[in-house]
Design a protein around this motif. Structure first.
Motif, PDB file in Angstrom:
ATOM      1  N   UNK A  59      30.747  51.263  24.551  1.00  0.00           N
ATOM      2  CA  UNK A  59      32.055  51.311  25.318  1.00  0.00           C
ATOM      3  C   UNK A  59      32.138  50.625  26.650  1.00  0.00           C
ATOM      4  N   UNK A  60      30.972  50.966  27.507  1.00  0.00           N
ATOM      5  CA  UNK A  60      30.976  50.206  28.658  1.00  0.00           C
ATOM      6  C   UNK A  60      30.718  48.735  28.510  1.00  0.00           C
ATOM      7  N   UNK A  61      30.014  48.175  27.814  1.00  0.00           N
ATOM      8  CA  UNK A  61      30.045  46.734  27.605  1.00  0.00           C
ATOM      9  C   UNK A  61      31.356  46.227  27.247  1.00  0.00           C
ATOM     10  N   UNK A  62      32.101  46.797  26.308  1.00  0.00           N
ATOM     11  CA  UNK A  62      33.444  46.491  25.861  1.00  0.00           C
ATOM     12  C   UNK A  62      34.345  46.163  27.047  1.00  0.00           C
ATOM     13  N   UNK A  63      34.201  47.241  28.021  1.00  0.00           N
ATOM     14  CA  UNK A  63      34.972  47.272  29.152  1.00  0.00           C
ATOM     15  C   UNK A  63      34.487  46.480  30.251  1.00  0.00           C
ATOM     16  N   UNK A  64      33.305  46.255  30.547  1.00  0.00           N
ATOM     17  CA  UNK A  64      32.883  45.269  31.508  1.00  0.00           C
ATOM     18  C   UNK A  64      32.413  43.915  31.444  1.00  0.00           C
ATOM     19  N   UNK A  65      32.384  43.267  30.071  1.00  0.00           N
ATOM     20  CA  UNK A  65      31.713  42.161  30.050  1.00  0.00           C
ATOM     21  C   UNK A  65      32.779  41.006  30.476  1.00  0.00           C
ATOM     22  N   UNK A  66      33.934  41.128  30.547  1.00  0.00           N
ATOM     23  CA  UNK A  66      34.798  40.239  30.943  1.00  0.00           C
ATOM     24  C   UNK A  66      34.709  39.915  32.376  1.00  0.00           C
ATOM     25  N   UNK A  67      34.125  40.835  33.092  1.00  0.00           N
ATOM     26  CA  UNK A  67      34.031  40.929  34.584  1.00  0.00           C
ATOM     27  C   UNK A  67      32.759  39.737  34.843  1.00  0.00           C
ATOM     28  N   UNK A  68      32.161  39.381  33.948  1.00  0.00           N
ATOM     29  CA  UNK A  68      31.028  38.489  33.937  1.00  0.00           C
ATOM     30  C   UNK A  68      31.594  37.082  34.425  1.00  0.00           C
ATOM     31  N   UNK A  69      32.671  36.808  33.952  1.00  0.00           N
ATOM     32  CA  UNK A  69      33.340  35.422  34.168  1.00  0.00           C
ATOM     33  C   UNK A  69      34.096  35.275  35.346  1.00  0.00           C
ATOM     34  N   UNK A  70      34.468  34.131  35.726  1.00  0.00           N
ATOM     35  CA  UNK A  70      35.338  33.713  36.812  1.00  0.00           C
ATOM     36  C   UNK A  70      36.797  33.703  36.507  1.00  0.00           C
ATOM     37  N   UNK A  71      37.450  34.641  36.983  1.00  0.00           N
ATOM     38  CA  UNK A  71      39.089  34.529  36.369  1.00  0.00           C
ATOM     39  C   UNK A  71      39.886  33.523  37.238  1.00  0.00           C
ATOM     40  N   UNK A  72      40.332  32.469  36.231  1.00  0.00           N
ATOM     41  CA  UNK A  72      41.051  31.251  36.657  1.00  0.00           C
ATOM     42  C   UNK A  72      42.286  31.709  36.723  1.00  0.00           C
ATOM     43  N   UNK A  73      43.285  30.818  37.545  1.00  0.00           N
ATOM     44  CA  UNK A  73      44.696  30.918  37.777  1.00  0.00           C
ATOM     45  C   UNK A  73      45.340  29.745  37.497  1.00  0.00           C
ATOM     46  N   UNK A  74      46.436  29.678  36.917  1.00  0.00           N
ATOM     47  CA  UNK A  74      47.371  28.668  36.678  1.00  0.00           C
ATOM     48  C   UNK A  74      48.775  28.985  37.357  1.00  0.00           C
ATOM     49  N   UNK A  75      49.395  28.142  38.190  1.00  0.00           N
ATOM     50  CA  UNK A  75      50.350  28.321  38.637  1.00  0.00           C
ATOM     51  C   UNK A  75      51.579  27.258  38.609  1.00  0.00           C
ATOM     52  N   UNK A  76      52.828  27.545  38.703  1.00  0.00           N
ATOM     53  CA  UNK A  76      54.205  26.803  38.704  1.00  0.00           C
ATOM     54  C   UNK A  76      54.807  26.889  40.191  1.00  0.00           C
ATOM     55  N   UNK A  77      55.481  25.917  40.460  1.00  0.00           N
ATOM     56  CA  UNK A  77      56.196  25.817  41.783  1.00  0.00           C
ATOM     57  C   UNK A  77      57.670  25.491  41.595  1.00  0.00           C
ATOM     58  N   UNK A  78      58.237  25.539  40.193  1.00  0.00           N
ATOM     59  CA  UNK A  78      59.600  24.943  40.085  1.00  0.00           C
ATOM     60  C   UNK A  78      60.540  26.065  39.720  1.00  0.00           C
TER      61      UNK A  78
END
Length: 340
Positions: A221-240
Motif C-alpha cells: 500500500x505504501x509503495x503504491x501511494x509513494x512510487x510516483x513521487x520518485x519522478x519529476x512532475x512536468x507541466x504543460x501550459x497554454x496562454x491562448x
C-alpha cells in the motif's frame, strides 16, 4: 564435534567423470539447500516454466504485429483482436504482483522460524558452525535463488512488454512500473528479508507467516501511494485563453496526468482549480467575465513522462535494497544475541 558437510561415503571417487565438473556444496550451504530444496527447486522450476510461457506468448504477439503491419499503416491502428494480447499482458503482470507476497510469506517467514520452532537452530549452532555463519548462509542461499528466478522472469516479461507499450492506452507504463525492470527483484528481496526478521523475532512459523502477510500488504500500500513521487512532475501550459473553441493541451505520448486534473493558468503564473467559475458556465458571457476577472490566460496540466521510468525504477529499487540491507543487519545482530 561434527561438521556440516556431506557424508564422505556418498562422495564419488576422485577420478570419476562426474566429480570433475559437478560443483559441490559443503557445510552450511549444503545444509541450507538440503533443508529448503523443495522450495528452492520450485523457484527454479517456476522460472524455467515461466520463461517458456512468456517467450511463447511474446512470439505470438510479435507474429500478430508482423501480420498486421501493412494493415495498421493503412488504417492507422490495430484491429480489436490486439486486445487479446493486451489482456494476456495484463493478466501475467497481475501474477507478478504476487511475487513479493510469496517471497515474504512462504519463503522468508518460515526460513528461520521453522528451525527455531523445531530446535534445528540449536542443533546446528552446537556444531562447528558459528551463529553468524549460519545466519548469513541461511539468508544468502534462498536470496540468491530468489534473485535469479525473479530477475530472469522479470527480464523476459519486460522484453515482451517493451515493444508494445506505445501501441495501446491500456499498456501505459505506469500500469507496469512495479512488475518490470529491477523493481520486482528489489521488492521480492525486501519482503523476503522482512519475513525472515519476523520469523526470527516471533519464533513460530504460522504466526510469522500471518504477521508477515499483514506487513507485506502494508508495504504494498505504501509503495503504491509513494512510487510516483520518485519522478519529476512536468507541466504543460497554454496562454491562448480558455474560451469557446479552445481545448486543453494534449499530453505527450505515454504520459500520465498527475494531480487533480486540468488547472487554469493566470497571468501571474498561479494556478486555479478547474472548478473556478463553474457555477456560471451556463452563461458564456458571465463565465468568460468571471475568468477574465481572475486573469485566466490558459490551461496547465501536470504529468509524468515515460522517459523517467527507468530512473524512477532504479531509485525505487535502491530504496528497497537499502531497507533490505537494514533488515539483514537487524537479523544478524538480533540472531547473534538471541538466536537460541
Amino acid at each position: 564435534m561434527t561438521t556440516l558437510t556431506r557424508d564422505p561415503a556418498r562422495t564419488e571417487p576422485a577420478g570419476s567423470l562426474r566429480s570433475s565438473w559437478v560443483p559441490r556444496l559443503g557445510g552450511p550451504v549444503w545444509l541450507v539447500w538440503r533443508q529448503h530444496r523443495a522450495a528452492l527447486w520450485t523457484l527454479v522450476a517456476a522460472m524455467l516454466v515461466g520463461v517458456l510461457v512468456l517467450a511463447y506468448l511474446r512470439g505470438q504477439t510479435m507474429d500478430f504485429l508482423a501480420a498486421q503491419a501493412a494493415t495498421s499503416r493503412k488504417s492507422g491502428g490495430l484491429p480489436p483482436e490486439f486486445e487479446t494480447h493486451v489482456d494476456r499482458l495484463h493478466a501475467i503482470g497481475s501474477y507478478f504482483s504476487y511475487i513479493p507476497v510469496l517471497a515474504g510469506v512462504l519463503l522468508g517467514a518460515p526460513l528461520v522460524a521453522g528451525d527455531l520452532e523445531t530446535g534445528t537452530a540449536k542443533l546446528v549452532t552446537s556444531q562447528s558452525v558459528s551463529r553468524l555463519r549460519w545466519l548469513v548462509t541461511k539468508l544468502a542461499v534462498p536470496a540468491a535463488t530468489l534473485t535469479l528466478s525473479t530477475g530472469v522472469l522479470t527480464a523476459v516479461f519486460t522484453w515482451w512488454w517493451n515493444p508494445l507499450k506505445g501501441l495501446s492506452e491500456a499498456l501505459i507504463w505506469t500500469t507496469f512500473f512495479s512488475v518490470t525492470g529491477v523493481v520486482p527483484v528489489a521488492y521480492a528481496l525486501l519482503t523476503f528479508t522482512v519475513g525472515v526478521a519476523v520469523g526470527l523475532v516471533l519464533r513460530r512459523t504460522l504466526v510469522s507467516m500471518v504477521v508477515t502477510l499483514g506487513i507485506v500488504v502494508a508495504i504494498g500500500f505504501v509503495w503504491s501511494e509513494l512510487w510516483r513521487s520518485l519522478g519529476h512532475v512536468m507541466s504543460i501550459n497554454t496562454h491562448k485563453g480558455v474560451g469557446p473553441g479552445l481545448v486543453p493541451p494534449d499530453l505527450p505520448d505515454q504520459a500520465e496526468q498527475q494531480g487533480q486534473g486540468t488547472y487554469f493558468l493566470t497571468s501571474s503564473g498561479d494556478r486555479l482549480e478547474w472548478t473556478t467559475c463553474l457555477d456560471q458556465i451556463e452563461n458564456d458571457r458571465a463565465h468568460t467575465a468571471c475568468l477574465e476577472s481572475k486573469h485566466v490566460i490558459g490551461w496547465s496540466l501536470d504529468y509524468l513522462d515515460v522517459s523517467q521510468m527507468q530512473t524512477m525504477q532504479w531509485l525505487g529499487a535502491g530504496i528497497m535494497l537499502a531497507l533490505s540491507a537494514a533488515v539483514v543487519t537487524f537479523v544478524i545482530v538480533w540472531g547473534r544475541k538471541r538466536l537460541l
